[in-house]
Scaffold this motif. Structure first.
Motif, PDB file in Angstrom:
ATOM      1  N   GLU A  14       0.851  -1.187   0.000  1.00  0.00           N
ATOM      2  CA  GLU A  14       0.000   0.000   0.000  1.00  0.00           C
ATOM      3  C   GLU A  14       0.884   1.234   0.000  1.00  0.00           C
ATOM      4  O   GLU A  14       1.716   1.406   0.882  1.00  0.00           O
ATOM      5  CB  GLU A  14      -0.938  -0.023   1.201  1.00  0.00           C
ATOM      6  N   SER A  15       0.696   2.090  -1.017  1.00  0.00           N
ATOM      7  CA  SER A  15       1.503   3.292  -1.172  1.00  0.00           C
ATOM      8  C   SER A  15       0.670   4.370  -1.839  1.00  0.00           C
ATOM      9  O   SER A  15       0.026   4.122  -2.864  1.00  0.00           O
ATOM     10  CB  SER A  15       2.750   3.000  -2.028  1.00  0.00           C
ATOM     11  N   GLN A  16       0.669   5.569  -1.259  1.00  0.00           N
ATOM     12  CA  GLN A  16      -0.042   6.702  -1.843  1.00  0.00           C
ATOM     13  C   GLN A  16      -1.514   6.346  -2.108  1.00  0.00           C
ATOM     14  O   GLN A  16      -2.085   6.692  -3.148  1.00  0.00           O
ATOM     15  CB  GLN A  16       0.625   7.150  -3.144  1.00  0.00           C
ATOM     16  N   ASP A  17      -2.132   5.620  -1.186  1.00  0.00           N
ATOM     17  CA  ASP A  17      -3.528   5.187  -1.304  1.00  0.00           C
ATOM     18  C   ASP A  17      -3.757   4.223  -2.472  1.00  0.00           C
ATOM     19  O   ASP A  17      -4.894   4.024  -2.901  1.00  0.00           O
ATOM     20  CB  ASP A  17      -4.464   6.392  -1.437  1.00  0.00           C
ATOM     21  N   VAL A  18      -2.687   3.648  -3.002  1.00  0.00           N
ATOM     22  CA  VAL A  18      -2.776   2.646  -4.065  1.00  0.00           C
ATOM     23  C   VAL A  18      -2.433   1.285  -3.468  1.00  0.00           C
ATOM     24  O   VAL A  18      -1.439   1.139  -2.755  1.00  0.00           O
ATOM     25  CB  VAL A  18      -1.820   2.976  -5.229  1.00  0.00           C
ATOM     26  N   VAL A  19      -3.268   0.296  -3.763  1.00  0.00           N
ATOM     27  CA  VAL A  19      -3.054  -1.061  -3.246  1.00  0.00           C
ATOM     28  C   VAL A  19      -2.596  -1.960  -4.388  1.00  0.00           C
ATOM     29  O   VAL A  19      -3.290  -2.097  -5.404  1.00  0.00           O
ATOM     30  CB  VAL A  19      -4.336  -1.628  -2.614  1.00  0.00           C
ATOM     31  N   ILE A  20      -1.426  -2.567  -4.209  1.00  0.00           N
ATOM     32  CA  ILE A  20      -0.831  -3.442  -5.219  1.00  0.00           C
ATOM     33  C   ILE A  20      -0.589  -4.809  -4.595  1.00  0.00           C
ATOM     34  O   ILE A  20       0.030  -4.910  -3.529  1.00  0.00           O
ATOM     35  CB  ILE A  20       0.497  -2.856  -5.745  1.00  0.00           C
ATOM     36  N   VAL A  21      -1.052  -5.854  -5.258  1.00  0.00           N
ATOM     37  CA  VAL A  21      -0.853  -7.225  -4.779  1.00  0.00           C
ATOM     38  C   VAL A  21       0.026  -7.969  -5.776  1.00  0.00           C
ATOM     39  O   VAL A  21      -0.179  -7.866  -6.988  1.00  0.00           O
ATOM     40  CB  VAL A  21      -2.198  -7.948  -4.609  1.00  0.00           C
ATOM     41  N   ILE A  22       1.005  -8.695  -5.248  1.00  0.00           N
ATOM     42  CA  ILE A  22       1.912  -9.453  -6.099  1.00  0.00           C
ATOM     43  C   ILE A  22       1.741 -10.947  -5.808  1.00  0.00           C
ATOM     44  O   ILE A  22       1.765 -11.373  -4.659  1.00  0.00           O
ATOM     45  CB  ILE A  22       3.382  -9.044  -5.884  1.00  0.00           C
ATOM     46  N   ASP A  23       1.544 -11.725  -6.854  1.00  0.00           N
ATOM     47  CA  ASP A  23       1.541 -13.192  -6.823  1.00  0.00           C
ATOM     48  C   ASP A  23       0.564 -13.833  -5.825  1.00  0.00           C
ATOM     49  O   ASP A  23       0.970 -14.569  -4.910  1.00  0.00           O
ATOM     50  CB  ASP A  23       2.958 -13.711  -6.583  1.00  0.00           C
ATOM     51  N   PRO A  24      -0.745 -13.608  -6.015  1.00  0.00           N
ATOM     52  CA  PRO A  24      -1.738 -14.297  -5.186  1.00  0.00           C
ATOM     53  C   PRO A  24      -1.927 -15.745  -5.648  1.00  0.00           C
ATOM     54  O   PRO A  24      -2.740 -16.041  -6.526  1.00  0.00           O
ATOM     55  CB  PRO A  24      -3.006 -13.461  -5.402  1.00  0.00           C
ATOM     56  N   GLY A  25      -1.145 -16.643  -5.097  1.00  0.00           N
ATOM     57  CA  GLY A  25      -1.145 -18.029  -5.540  1.00  0.00           C
ATOM     58  C   GLY A  25      -1.997 -18.937  -4.678  1.00  0.00           C
ATOM     59  O   GLY A  25      -2.617 -18.515  -3.701  1.00  0.00           O
ATOM     60  N   ASN A  26      -1.988 -20.232  -5.014  1.00  0.00           N
ATOM     61  CA  ASN A  26      -2.909 -21.160  -4.369  1.00  0.00           C
ATOM     62  C   ASN A  26      -2.494 -21.588  -2.968  1.00  0.00           C
ATOM     63  O   ASN A  26      -3.248 -22.293  -2.292  1.00  0.00           O
ATOM     64  CB  ASN A  26      -3.147 -22.395  -5.251  1.00  0.00           C
ATOM     65  N   PHE A  27      -1.317 -21.177  -2.489  1.00  0.00           N
ATOM     66  CA  PHE A  27      -0.960 -21.377  -1.090  1.00  0.00           C
ATOM     67  C   PHE A  27      -1.345 -20.162  -0.242  1.00  0.00           C
ATOM     68  O   PHE A  27      -1.189 -20.195   0.988  1.00  0.00           O
ATOM     69  CB  PHE A  27       0.545 -21.619  -0.925  1.00  0.00           C
ATOM     70  N   SER A  28      -1.793 -19.112  -0.900  1.00  0.00           N
ATOM     71  CA  SER A  28      -1.960 -17.815  -0.249  1.00  0.00           C
ATOM     72  C   SER A  28      -3.415 -17.509   0.078  1.00  0.00           C
ATOM     73  O   SER A  28      -4.338 -18.151  -0.450  1.00  0.00           O
ATOM     74  CB  SER A  28      -1.390 -16.707  -1.151  1.00  0.00           C
TER      75      SER A  28
END
Length: 224
Positions: A14-28
């Motif tokens: 989360e930065s500058q009110d922007v939400v970025i998600v990296i690699d939402p995989g099947n263990f997550s």
């Protein structure tokens, strides 16, 4: 920048009110990680980095979330989503990404590095893999030990354990990147005994070269 670690290789930034998600995989914890995300970055196609069922489902429920991925991954996602591959304004929201490029995610600068997944075995074909550097600070390499060239991140997410790596390569990667701080990703296959053995050596050697290796439990949030 605020970083939340989820199980395995998934992180939420989360930065500058922007939400970025990296690699939402099947263990997550895909649903929790992606809730309210403005952008999702995918390093490569493997299901432990892109859950083939839950990610499309979540994207259908979040029609304005933008996705950035290697071309082959983006193509497959567009086919899976059909009409849902367009946002609420009718614009394409699944974007192709190549290495050595720059993205502007609502004011958050992102640079890309890499090209290929680390070699698992000569008889197993490699796939596209793109690493992401956010704000020149936080580097997520996906499944590779590619070192970002021309810049020194302040925080690196290190793939701690994988079928394609060995401990010496993890240590050499941390030394080569030279970031002051490192947190682990790609760790879902390790037992508690495994963590103890691997992290003891990684932390020791990283520290000799100026990197503070810190273990994060899933759900932990830190400032980077």
């Amino acid at each position: 920048m605020q970083l939340t670690k989820f199980t395995h290789s998934c992180v939420r930034v989360e930065s500058q009110d922007v939400v970025i998600v990296i690699d939402p995989g099947n263990f997550s914890e895909v649903e929790t990680a992606m809730q309210g995300a403005d952008h999702v970055l995918i390093t490569h196609t493997h299901p432990d980095h892109l859950d083939p069922e839950r990610v499309p489902q979540q994207l259908r429920s979040q029609p304005d979330t933008q996705v950035w991925a290697p071309a082959s991954v983006a193509r497959d996602l567009r086919e899976t989503l059909g009409e849902a591959a367009q946002d609420s304004k009718g614009q394409q929201r699944i974007h192709d990404v190549e290495p050595d490029s720059q993205l502007d995610l609502d004011g958050v600068p992102v640079q890309t590095f890499g090209g290929q997944h680390a070699l698992i075995h000569p008889l197993i074909r490699t796939v596209e893999n793109v690493g992401y550097l956010l704000e020149g600070k936080l580097f997520h390499p996906g499944d590779s030990f590619v070192v970002p060239h021309g810049i020194s991140p302040t925080t690196v997410l290190v793939p701690l354990h994988a079928p394609w790596s060995k401990m010496s390569e993890v240590i050499d990667f941390l030394i080569a990147v030279g970031a002051p701080t490192a947190y682990q990703i790609h760790d879902a296959l390790l037992s508690q005994n495994g963590f103890g053995i691997v992290e003891k050596q990684v932390k020791n050697f990283a520290g000799k070269y100026g990197t503070d290796y810190i273990h994060l439990e899933p759900g932990t949030t830190v400032q980077v």
